[in-house]
Design a protein around this motif. Sequence first.
Motif, PDB file in Angstrom:
ATOM      1  N   HIS A  17       2.715   4.238   5.782  1.00 54.23           N
ATOM      2  CA  HIS A  17       2.708   3.744   4.405  1.00 54.23           C
ATOM      3  C   HIS A  17       1.431   2.959   4.076  1.00 54.23           C
ATOM      4  O   HIS A  17       0.949   2.173   4.881  1.00 54.23           O
ATOM      5  CB  HIS A  17       3.917   2.829   4.171  1.00 54.23           C
ATOM      6  CG  HIS A  17       5.140   3.562   3.705  1.00 54.23           C
ATOM      7  ND1 HIS A  17       5.373   4.879   4.001  1.00 54.23           N
ATOM      8  CD2 HIS A  17       6.202   3.141   2.958  1.00 54.23           C
ATOM      9  CE1 HIS A  17       6.524   5.240   3.449  1.00 54.23           C
ATOM     10  NE2 HIS A  17       7.048   4.218   2.815  1.00 54.23           N
ATOM     11  N   SER A  18       0.949   3.151   2.859  1.00 54.78           N
ATOM     12  CA  SER A  18      -0.187   2.367   2.374  1.00 54.78           C
ATOM     13  C   SER A  18       0.307   0.982   1.982  1.00 54.78           C
ATOM     14  O   SER A  18       1.514   0.736   1.887  1.00 54.78           O
ATOM     15  CB  SER A  18      -0.783   3.045   1.142  1.00 54.78           C
ATOM     16  OG  SER A  18       0.175   3.027   0.100  1.00 54.78           O
ATOM     17  N   GLU A  19      -0.625   0.073   1.730  1.00 51.88           N
ATOM     18  CA  GLU A  19      -0.270  -1.270   1.297  1.00 51.88           C
ATOM     19  C   GLU A  19       0.573  -1.208   0.002  1.00 51.88           C
ATOM     20  O   GLU A  19       1.550  -1.916  -0.147  1.00 51.88           O
ATOM     21  CB  GLU A  19      -1.547  -2.095   1.095  1.00 51.88           C
ATOM     22  CG  GLU A  19      -1.351  -3.484   0.515  1.00 51.88           C
ATOM     23  CD  GLU A  19      -0.369  -4.371   1.289  1.00 51.88           C
ATOM     24  OE1 GLU A  19      -0.164  -4.141   2.498  1.00 51.88           O
ATOM     25  OE2 GLU A  19       0.223  -5.286   0.663  1.00 51.88           O
ATOM     26  N   LYS A  20       0.189  -0.305  -0.877  1.00 51.58           N
ATOM     27  CA  LYS A  20       0.919  -0.178  -2.137  1.00 51.58           C
ATOM     28  C   LYS A  20       2.374   0.272  -1.911  1.00 51.58           C
ATOM     29  O   LYS A  20       3.300  -0.247  -2.524  1.00 51.58           O
ATOM     30  CB  LYS A  20       0.193   0.838  -3.022  1.00 51.58           C
ATOM     31  CG  LYS A  20       0.427   0.587  -4.477  1.00 51.58           C
ATOM     32  CD  LYS A  20      -0.477   1.411  -5.348  1.00 51.58           C
ATOM     33  CE  LYS A  20      -0.010   1.207  -6.782  1.00 51.58           C
ATOM     34  NZ  LYS A  20      -1.016   1.491  -7.748  1.00 51.58           N
ATOM     35  N   GLY A  51       4.512  -4.849   7.720  1.00 51.61           N
ATOM     36  CA  GLY A  51       3.113  -4.547   7.442  1.00 51.61           C
ATOM     37  C   GLY A  51       2.357  -5.782   7.012  1.00 51.61           C
ATOM     38  O   GLY A  51       1.454  -5.714   6.178  1.00 51.61           O
ATOM     39  N   LEU A  52       2.719  -6.930   7.566  1.00 52.09           N
ATOM     40  CA  LEU A  52       2.101  -8.197   7.147  1.00 52.09           C
ATOM     41  C   LEU A  52       1.391  -8.902   8.297  1.00 52.09           C
ATOM     42  O   LEU A  52       1.310 -10.122   8.327  1.00 52.09           O
ATOM     43  CB  LEU A  52       3.179  -9.140   6.585  1.00 52.09           C
ATOM     44  CG  LEU A  52       3.783  -8.789   5.236  1.00 52.09           C
ATOM     45  CD1 LEU A  52       4.924  -9.749   4.884  1.00 52.09           C
ATOM     46  CD2 LEU A  52       2.730  -8.810   4.136  1.00 52.09           C
ATOM     47  N   ARG A  72       8.779  -4.101   0.468  1.00 55.59           N
ATOM     48  CA  ARG A  72       9.006  -5.532   0.615  1.00 55.59           C
ATOM     49  C   ARG A  72       9.650  -6.096  -0.643  1.00 55.59           C
ATOM     50  O   ARG A  72       9.190  -5.887  -1.735  1.00 55.59           O
ATOM     51  CB  ARG A  72       7.673  -6.269   0.837  1.00 55.59           C
ATOM     52  CG  ARG A  72       7.005  -5.940   2.149  1.00 55.59           C
ATOM     53  CD  ARG A  72       5.912  -6.952   2.456  1.00 55.59           C
ATOM     54  NE  ARG A  72       4.730  -6.765   1.648  1.00 55.59           N
ATOM     55  CZ  ARG A  72       3.630  -6.100   2.061  1.00 55.59           C
ATOM     56  NH1 ARG A  72       3.600  -5.557   3.264  1.00 55.59           N
ATOM     57  NH2 ARG A  72       2.601  -5.989   1.265  1.00 55.59           N
ATOM     58  N   MET A  90       4.028  -0.215   0.863  1.00 54.13           N
ATOM     59  CA  MET A  90       4.729  -1.313   1.530  1.00 54.13           C
ATOM     60  C   MET A  90       5.147  -2.389   0.534  1.00 54.13           C
ATOM     61  O   MET A  90       6.178  -3.026   0.695  1.00 54.13           O
ATOM     62  CB  MET A  90       3.862  -1.927   2.641  1.00 54.13           C
ATOM     63  CG  MET A  90       3.829  -1.135   3.936  1.00 54.13           C
ATOM     64  SD  MET A  90       5.466  -0.633   4.563  1.00 54.13           S
ATOM     65  CE  MET A  90       6.213  -2.211   4.972  1.00 54.13           C
ATOM     66  N   GLU A  91       4.339  -2.593  -0.507  1.00 55.57           N
ATOM     67  CA  GLU A  91       4.719  -3.570  -1.532  1.00 55.57           C
ATOM     68  C   GLU A  91       6.039  -3.192  -2.187  1.00 55.57           C
ATOM     69  O   GLU A  91       6.820  -4.050  -2.567  1.00 55.57           O
ATOM     70  CB  GLU A  91       3.628  -3.671  -2.599  1.00 55.57           C
ATOM     71  CG  GLU A  91       2.585  -4.708  -2.270  1.00 55.57           C
ATOM     72  CD  GLU A  91       1.391  -4.660  -3.206  1.00 55.57           C
ATOM     73  OE1 GLU A  91       1.537  -4.139  -4.341  1.00 55.57           O
ATOM     74  OE2 GLU A  91       0.312  -5.114  -2.789  1.00 55.57           O
TER      75      GLU A  91
END
Length: 316
Positions: free
Chosen positions: A76-79, A54-55, A85, A81-82
């Motif tokens: 998935h949201s960015e949150k 997701g980058l 990762r 995905m954080e």
Amino acid sequence: MDEAVLDVDGLSVVHGGDTRIVQDVSFRLGRGEILGLVGESGSGKSLTALSLMGLLPPGLSRTGTVRLRGEDLTGHSEKQMERVRGAQIGMVFQDPMTGLNPVRRIGSVLVETVRRHQDVSRAAAREKAVEALAAVGVPSPGDRVRAYPHQLSGGLRQRVMIALALINEPSVILADEPTTALDTTIQAQITQLMRDQIQARGASMVLITHDLGVAAELCDRVAVMYSGGVVEEGPTRELLRNPRHPYTAALLAAAPNFDRSRTLAAIPGAPPSPFARPDGCPFHPRCDRAQDACSTKEPVLTVSGSARLACWNPHD
Ligand SMILES: Nc1ncnc2c1ncn2[C@@H]1O[C@H](COP(=O)(O)OP(=O)(O)OP(=O)(O)O)[C@@H](O)[C@H]1O
Ligand SMILES: [Mg+2]
């Protein structure tokens, strides 16, 4: 088949709404398995890796599905995905300086990475940091935690990056040209370190490399990418001993440190731009086995035994 640790299905990277830079990439990564993604510069290896995490850079978007131990990451949201990762997927890049903040001591980066994903005290995280550095062969790790990246050699910095990628015990490591920027002797050490660490932890890895020698040494399976798509995939030994796609054969013939008994034969021409891909098989203008069908119909990646191949006129 066992459940895949990472299951990628029909992954494409799209630019400007209609140009597919990465096209319909699918693969499964088993537990403990190392899969190589190889191909010339511009074939879409890095964008494949970035899209998994997701980058993707702005202007590019992803279609297709990515499942990590059965969990669909697609929506998935960015949150969310954080959280994936660094905890479930660790990343190692070519240039450790880009991954390490020059003004921060490496210990503090390691500690922060632990505490972002694990509920532990600063002291416990610091202990983990020292252990992680020791595990990747950094000498005097208790002192080195106070070092800044520029105080370490390139090889040591890459060991620190590997420690960072591994410190939260992810099930998958994504490594993009992890040894390319290093001297040959250091390359061999880092290659071996990665193999040992992956094996010891029962983790899996997607290893991106243009170096077939590194792929031969590390990977269980290799997927060959050309012009954004996988054109051949198979168990490493079979694929390298008996390449069926003319592109794989040409890559092997052009590999400087893979088989010294061969004369180097550069592949004529250049890979097409994703914005001007030819009709039919994208490799046909450079292919010494091209037939009429190759310039009109794009071959589909087809399973044959333990391998997959997209070619109208493969080697036997
Ligand atoms: N942000 C972007 N916008 C448009 N096109 C891009 C962008 N980033 C990369 N590309 C193009 O996408 C293609 C694939 O790039 P990618 O970086 O994935 O290749 P690669 O296989 O990793 O190459 P290398 O071996 O040089 O690292 C290339 O043609 C590149 O020019
Ligand atoms: Mg790349």
